[in-house]
Design an enzyme around this catalytic site. Structure first.
Site, PDB file in Angstrom:
ATOM      1  N   CYS A   2      15.223  24.959  17.539  1.00  0.00           N
ATOM      2  CA  CYS A   2      14.335  24.447  16.366  1.00  0.00           C
ATOM      3  C   CYS A   2      13.775  25.639  15.651  1.00  0.00           C
ATOM      4  O   CYS A   2      14.146  27.035  16.298  1.00  0.00           O
ATOM      5  CB  CYS A   2      12.771  23.682  17.025  1.00  0.00           C
ATOM      6  SG  CYS A   2      13.003  22.306  17.679  1.00  0.00           S
ATOM      7  N   ARG A  29      19.467  27.045  11.916  1.00  0.00           N
ATOM      8  CA  ARG A  29      19.045  26.642  13.398  1.00  0.00           C
ATOM      9  C   ARG A  29      19.290  25.872  13.682  1.00  0.00           C
ATOM     10  O   ARG A  29      19.381  24.715  14.136  1.00  0.00           O
ATOM     11  CB  ARG A  29      17.652  27.386  13.637  1.00  0.00           C
ATOM     12  CG  ARG A  29      17.329  29.057  13.628  1.00  0.00           C
ATOM     13  CD  ARG A  29      16.294  29.446  13.794  1.00  0.00           C
ATOM     14  NE  ARG A  29      15.599  29.304  15.051  1.00  0.00           N
ATOM     15  CZ  ARG A  29      15.913  30.170  16.290  1.00  0.00           C
ATOM     16  NH1 ARG A  29      16.555  31.431  15.533  1.00  0.00           N
ATOM     17  NH2 ARG A  29      15.521  29.833  18.081  1.00  0.00           N
ATOM     18  N   TRP A  72      14.786  20.394  15.329  1.00  0.00           N
ATOM     19  CA  TRP A  72      16.304  20.029  15.926  1.00  0.00           C
ATOM     20  C   TRP A  72      16.350  19.216  16.858  1.00  0.00           C
ATOM     21  O   TRP A  72      15.930  20.277  18.232  1.00  0.00           O
ATOM     22  CB  TRP A  72      16.912  21.609  16.155  1.00  0.00           C
ATOM     23  CG  TRP A  72      18.570  20.887  16.778  1.00  0.00           C
ATOM     24  CD1 TRP A  72      18.889  21.156  18.287  1.00  0.00           C
ATOM     25  CD2 TRP A  72      19.818  19.658  16.600  1.00  0.00           C
ATOM     26  NE1 TRP A  72      19.919  20.694  18.246  1.00  0.00           N
ATOM     27  CE2 TRP A  72      20.851  20.118  17.366  1.00  0.00           C
ATOM     28  CE3 TRP A  72      19.922  19.912  15.283  1.00  0.00           C
ATOM     29  CZ2 TRP A  72      22.161  20.104  17.389  1.00  0.00           C
ATOM     30  CZ3 TRP A  72      22.013  20.096  15.497  1.00  0.00           C
ATOM     31  CH2 TRP A  72      22.493  19.848  15.813  1.00  0.00           C
ATOM     32  N   ASN A  98       9.681  25.590  19.555  1.00  0.00           N
ATOM     33  CA  ASN A  98      11.129  25.672  19.955  1.00  0.00           C
ATOM     34  C   ASN A  98      11.516  26.252  21.725  1.00  0.00           C
ATOM     35  O   ASN A  98      10.569  26.489  21.971  1.00  0.00           O
ATOM     36  CB  ASN A  98      12.019  27.238  18.996  1.00  0.00           C
ATOM     37  CG  ASN A  98      13.388  26.725  19.467  1.00  0.00           C
ATOM     38  OD1 ASN A  98      13.993  25.889  20.270  1.00  0.00           O
ATOM     39  ND2 ASN A  98      13.301  28.310  19.212  1.00  0.00           N
ATOM     40  N   GLY A  99      11.957  24.382  21.916  1.00  0.00           N
ATOM     41  CA  GLY A  99      12.060  24.727  23.155  1.00  0.00           C
ATOM     42  C   GLY A  99      11.865  23.544  23.830  1.00  0.00           C
ATOM     43  O   GLY A  99      11.854  22.702  23.225  1.00  0.00           O
ATOM     44  N   GLU A 495      42.808  24.063  24.873  1.00  0.00           N
ATOM     45  CA  GLU A 495      41.698  24.661  24.548  1.00  0.00           C
ATOM     46  C   GLU A 495      41.617  26.227  23.910  1.00  0.00           C
ATOM     47  O   GLU A 495      41.365  26.519  22.520  1.00  0.00           O
ATOM     48  CB  GLU A 495      39.926  24.521  25.511  1.00  0.00           C
ATOM     49  CG  GLU A 495      39.338  25.422  24.357  1.00  0.00           C
ATOM     50  CD  GLU A 495      38.877  24.141  23.216  1.00  0.00           C
ATOM     51  OE1 GLU A 495      39.346  23.524  22.812  1.00  0.00           O
ATOM     52  OE2 GLU A 495      37.631  24.754  22.903  1.00  0.00           O
ATOM     53  N   LYS A 499      41.799  27.298  20.208  1.00  0.00           N
ATOM     54  CA  LYS A 499      40.949  28.875  19.629  1.00  0.00           C
ATOM     55  C   LYS A 499      41.568  29.824  18.587  1.00  0.00           C
ATOM     56  O   LYS A 499      41.186  29.969  17.322  1.00  0.00           O
ATOM     57  CB  LYS A 499      40.198  28.924  20.650  1.00  0.00           C
ATOM     58  CG  LYS A 499      38.727  28.114  20.653  1.00  0.00           C
ATOM     59  CD  LYS A 499      37.720  28.365  20.543  1.00  0.00           C
ATOM     60  CE  LYS A 499      38.143  27.176  19.519  1.00  0.00           C
ATOM     61  NZ  LYS A 499      37.499  25.374  19.874  1.00  0.00           N
ATOM     62  N   GLU A 502      43.276  28.051  15.025  1.00  0.00           N
ATOM     63  CA  GLU A 502      42.661  27.451  14.386  1.00  0.00           C
ATOM     64  C   GLU A 502      41.599  28.446  13.925  1.00  0.00           C
ATOM     65  O   GLU A 502      41.357  28.113  12.270  1.00  0.00           O
ATOM     66  CB  GLU A 502      41.439  25.850  14.600  1.00  0.00           C
ATOM     67  CG  GLU A 502      40.302  26.836  15.328  1.00  0.00           C
ATOM     68  CD  GLU A 502      39.547  25.769  15.653  1.00  0.00           C
ATOM     69  OE1 GLU A 502      39.048  25.099  15.311  1.00  0.00           O
ATOM     70  OE2 GLU A 502      38.490  25.698  17.123  1.00  0.00           O
ATOM     71  N   HIS A 518      60.711  22.785  31.357  1.00  0.00           N
ATOM     72  CA  HIS A 518      60.950  21.069  30.311  1.00  0.00           C
ATOM     73  C   HIS A 518      60.989  21.514  28.748  1.00  0.00           C
ATOM     74  O   HIS A 518      61.313  20.222  28.316  1.00  0.00           O
ATOM     75  CB  HIS A 518      59.960  20.066  30.833  1.00  0.00           C
ATOM     76  CG  HIS A 518      60.185  19.480  32.109  1.00  0.00           C
ATOM     77  ND1 HIS A 518      61.340  18.950  33.014  1.00  0.00           N
ATOM     78  CD2 HIS A 518      59.464  19.668  32.990  1.00  0.00           C
ATOM     79  CE1 HIS A 518      61.611  18.873  33.960  1.00  0.00           C
ATOM     80  NE2 HIS A 518      59.969  19.434  34.391  1.00  0.00           N
ATOM     81  N   LYS A 617      33.327  21.852   9.810  1.00  0.00           N
ATOM     82  CA  LYS A 617      32.756  21.130  11.068  1.00  0.00           C
ATOM     83  C   LYS A 617      32.658  19.908  11.274  1.00  0.00           C
ATOM     84  O   LYS A 617      33.079  19.866  13.159  1.00  0.00           O
ATOM     85  CB  LYS A 617      31.580  21.755  10.766  1.00  0.00           C
ATOM     86  CG  LYS A 617      30.525  22.306  12.440  1.00  0.00           C
ATOM     87  CD  LYS A 617      30.935  22.999  12.844  1.00  0.00           C
ATOM     88  CE  LYS A 617      30.371  23.307  14.708  1.00  0.00           C
ATOM     89  NZ  LYS A 617      31.058  23.960  15.594  1.00  0.00           N
TER      90      LYS A 617
HETATM   91  O1  M6R Z   1      32.021  17.481  16.704  1.00  0.00           O
HETATM   92  P1  M6R Z   1      32.806  16.906  16.969  1.00  0.00           P
HETATM   93  O2  M6R Z   1      32.211  17.479  18.684  1.00  0.00           O
HETATM   94  O3  M6R Z   1      33.105  15.366  17.660  1.00  0.00           O
HETATM   95  O4  M6R Z   1      33.349  17.573  17.127  1.00  0.00           O
HETATM   96  C1  M6R Z   1      35.492  17.598  17.457  1.00  0.00           C
HETATM   97  C2  M6R Z   1      36.776  17.913  16.445  1.00  0.00           C
HETATM   98  O5  M6R Z   1      36.982  17.967  15.387  1.00  0.00           O
HETATM   99  C3  M6R Z   1      36.230  20.024  16.950  1.00  0.00           C
HETATM  100  O6  M6R Z   1      35.687  20.208  18.411  1.00  0.00           O
HETATM  101  C4  M6R Z   1      37.208  20.337  16.478  1.00  0.00           C
HETATM  102  O7  M6R Z   1      38.286  20.490  17.034  1.00  0.00           O
HETATM  103  C5  M6R Z   1      37.152  21.705  16.636  1.00  0.00           C
HETATM  104  N1  M6R Z   1      37.234  22.197  15.699  1.00  0.00           N
HETATM  105  C6  M6R Z   1      37.298  23.027  17.543  1.00  0.00           C
HETATM  106  O8  M6R Z   1      37.106  23.969  17.879  1.00  0.00           O
END
Ligand code: M6R
Length: 622
Positions: A2, A29, A72, A98-99, A495, A499, A502, A518, A617
């Site tokens: 928050c 935030r 939040w 906040n906390g 993962e 990263k 993307e 393979h 996002k």
């Molecule tokens: O909000 P969510 O965790 O459901 O989102 C899932 C994916 O859209 C999200 O993890 C996406 O792959 C990110 N851009 C990865 O960094």
């Protein structure tokens, strides 16, 4: 996470305007509701963003001081009733916070027994009532506030006001940031300097266990025990935007750096280390159903899906329960075989991802118990599931998910501990129906203690980030990258690659190290580097021979190895060392260097790391 903001001044400014403008710069935030209190005008609260609050503020809402808040949600739904500021019974003491107040339930019971009536579900409200309780004895607001703060356990950044002392605001910090702004004839308290900077650049950062009192003319700082604190003011040269990023160049780096704090927040109040138990309040309502389940299906997308894969290894190894992990986008179109002994567990940071949401709806239609590991309180997925565990990672701004991934894996480790040790309390009939493996107290304690040690270990990786930055710059001209790992680190390879691709837009591919032969091995030559995740675990030797296979094809290799490893440096071109932990928690540490590597790599290419092209996002469409 928050945001709090407080103002007191005698410069003729309207506190309402100062506070509303300030809240706007704290919106990064995260917010689900907002509110403010001015002793001279009263309170106003609203769900939604600051713009919604602004619309509700009456024309004559004016004053010289006040406190404000952006919420939040962590405890209680994001409703107007739960929005801050919260008040005591008399309407004289007001608080923004906040906390998380960990002992709020005990405190609330005691206060209710003393005749206090609560208006909200928020943990914060106990603070106002506690101060009111002490005011019955001392009449001195400052003393009453200090006494109340000494009784609170948990984390807080707080601002308190008392109607009868309208010029005074009391601020306090324990684990959540608080900064004072020192102006001419005006003072401020905030979660970060961004709302203060339009008024003054002279600030004082409070430390944990410190309490500040501000009036228009002066400020004082004390320890909780009462000893005075002398602290020099700092002049801030950052812009408001830089201040929102905590002085970091990008939100992504800030959020990676928050990892240790996120770990603590996810685990806080949920571990009984000496008993080797996890306590998950969000699952209490379904405890009986959980004792008889015999299958778990985890659904998620992107990073959340990879967290699910890590969870699969944790749950199968330590709970002995069959687990499948499905992409939300695939699961929703299958005809999955599900019964009332199946859990479908959705993992989602935003809680709004359309594919994950539809998967959960489908699972419910077929009679499964739907659970969630969700970061956003009262998001659609959180509301659709039957029960769940909130991550408490705070809002994530960077499109690339970093701190949420840490908290998702941590929540899965807690769930593993919870389900693993649950059998002991289930009936023999339930236990045999679920055919689960019993986790011993010793095993439970080992996991709990290892979880407690993770933040410190993660901090050492973050402190050594310069070395990772150098490596990222060294490899930043590469056009492809292979990431390999096995067992718990197989999902981490995927993962890590996600990263990099993307945010840097280069081809990066995750691969199970044993699977390379393979197909993927065909790509390897001297221009195609590999990131090999090779910690000191049960598949270490296998990983070493996979690295040899790459080196035999002249492929450059960066190895991510455990501290103390003397072998891997002999074959890999570069090595990043990571502190040791138990095997099931290794992914939580190993992802940090990969997040940092991707970050520095993309930054070196001059790309917009926080907002990569073509991505959003929160993916609320199919
Ligand atoms: O909000 P969510 O965790 O459901 O989102 C899932 C994916 O859209 C999200 O993890 C996406 O792959 C990110 N851009 C990865 O960094």
């Amino acid at each position: 996470m928050c945001g709090i903001f407080a103002y007191t001044g005698n410069k003729g400014k309207n506190a309402s305007t100062v506070l509303l403008d300030g809240l706007l710069s704290l919106e990064y935030r995260g917010y689900d509701s907002a509110g403010m209190y001015l002793p001279e005008s009263g309170s106003v609260r609203s769900t939604g963003a600051v713009s919604m609050l602004r619309k509700k503020v009456p024309k004559n809402f004016k004053g010289h001081s006040g406190i404000a808040h952006l919420r939040w949600a962590t405890h209680g739904e994001p409703t107007e009733k739960n929005a801050h500021p919260h008040q005591d019974c008399s309407g004289n003491v007001w608080v923004v916070h906040n906390g998380i107040i960990e002992n709020f339930k005990e405190l609330k019971v005691g206060l209710e027994a003393n005749g206090h009536t609560f208006r909200s579900d928020s943990d914060t409200e106990v603070i106002a009532h506690l101060v009111e309780e002490h005011l019955k004895k001392t009449k001195d607001f400052e003393k009453a506030a200090l006494k109340a703060l000494r009784e609170i356990r948990g984390t807080y950044g707080i601002a308190l006001q008392y109607k009868k002392e309208p010029e005074m605001v009391i601020g306090a910090r324990m684990g959540s940031p608080v900064v004072l702004g020192l102006g001419e004839g005006e003072h401020f308290i905030a979660s970060d300097p961004s709302p203060i900077l339009p008024h003054t650049r002279t600030v004082v950062f409070l430390e944990d266990g410190e309490v500040a009192v501000i009036t228009p003319k002066k400020h004082t700082i004390h320890k909780l025990a009462g000893d005075p604190v002398k602290r020099k003011a700092t002049r801030i040269d950052w812009s408001a935007e830089e201040s929102q990023k905590g002085g970091y160049e990008h939100f992504m780096l800030k959020e990676i750096m928050e990892g240790p704090e996120v770990l603590q927040n996810t685990v806080r109040g949920r571990l009984l280390p000496d008993k080797g138990l996890a306590k998950l309040g969000g699952l209490e309502s379904v405890t009986k159903q959980l004792a008889r389940i015999n299958r778990i299906i985890i659904v998620g997308c992107g990073t959340a899906y990879y967290a699910g894969l890590v969870g699969e290894y944790m749950l199968e190894e330590h709970v002995g329960i069959p687990v499948e992990v499905e992409l939300g986008s695939e699961f929703r179109y299958r005809k999955p075989v599900i019964n009332d002994r199946t859990i479908v567990l959705a993992i989602s940071q935003s809680g709004e991802t359309a594919d994950t949401l539809e998967a959960i709806r489908e699972a419910k239609r077929r009679g499964a118990l739907a659970l969630g590991i969700v970061n956003t309180v009262s998001s659609t997925i959180a509301r659709t599931t039957d029960a769940g565990v909130y991550n408490h990672a705070g809002p994530e701004i960077g499109v690339a998910s970093t701190k949420a991934f840490i908290s998702q894996m941590t929540a899965l480790a807690l769930l593993t501990l919870f389900l693993g040790r649950q059998r002991a309390s289930a009936t023999p009939e339930q236990a045999s129906a679920s055919r689960r493996r019993e986790m011993s107290v010793v095993e439970g304690r080992d996991i709990a203690h290892a979880l407690q040690e993770l933040p410190q270990k993660m901090q050492t990786i973050l402190d050594n980030r310069k070395a990772i930055e150098k490596l990222a710059i060294k490899y930043a001209k590469s056009r492809d990258f292979l990431y390999i790992g096995r067992k718990y680190n197989y999902p981490i390879a995927f993962e890590g690659a996600l990263k990099l691709k993307e945010i840097s837009y280069i081809h990066a591919e995750g691969c199970g190290a044993g699977e390379m032969k393979h197909g993927s091995l065909a790509m390897i030559d001297e221009h195609f580097p590999t990131m090999a995740i090779v910690p000191a675990d049960s598949v270490y030797d296998k990983m070493l021979s996979n690295i040899q296979q790459i080196k035999a094809r002249k492929g450059p290799v960066i190895a991510l190895a455990s501290e103390g490893d003397t072998e891997v440096g002999k074959i890999a071109d570069d090595v990043i060392y990571v502190p040791h932990t138990i095997e099931m928690l290794m992914p939580i540490l190993n992802i940090i260097p990969l997040q940092l590597f991707a970050y520095y790599f993309a930054r070196e290419k001059g790309l917009n790391v926080d907002r990569p092209r073509n991505l959003a996002k929160s993916v609320t469409v199919e």
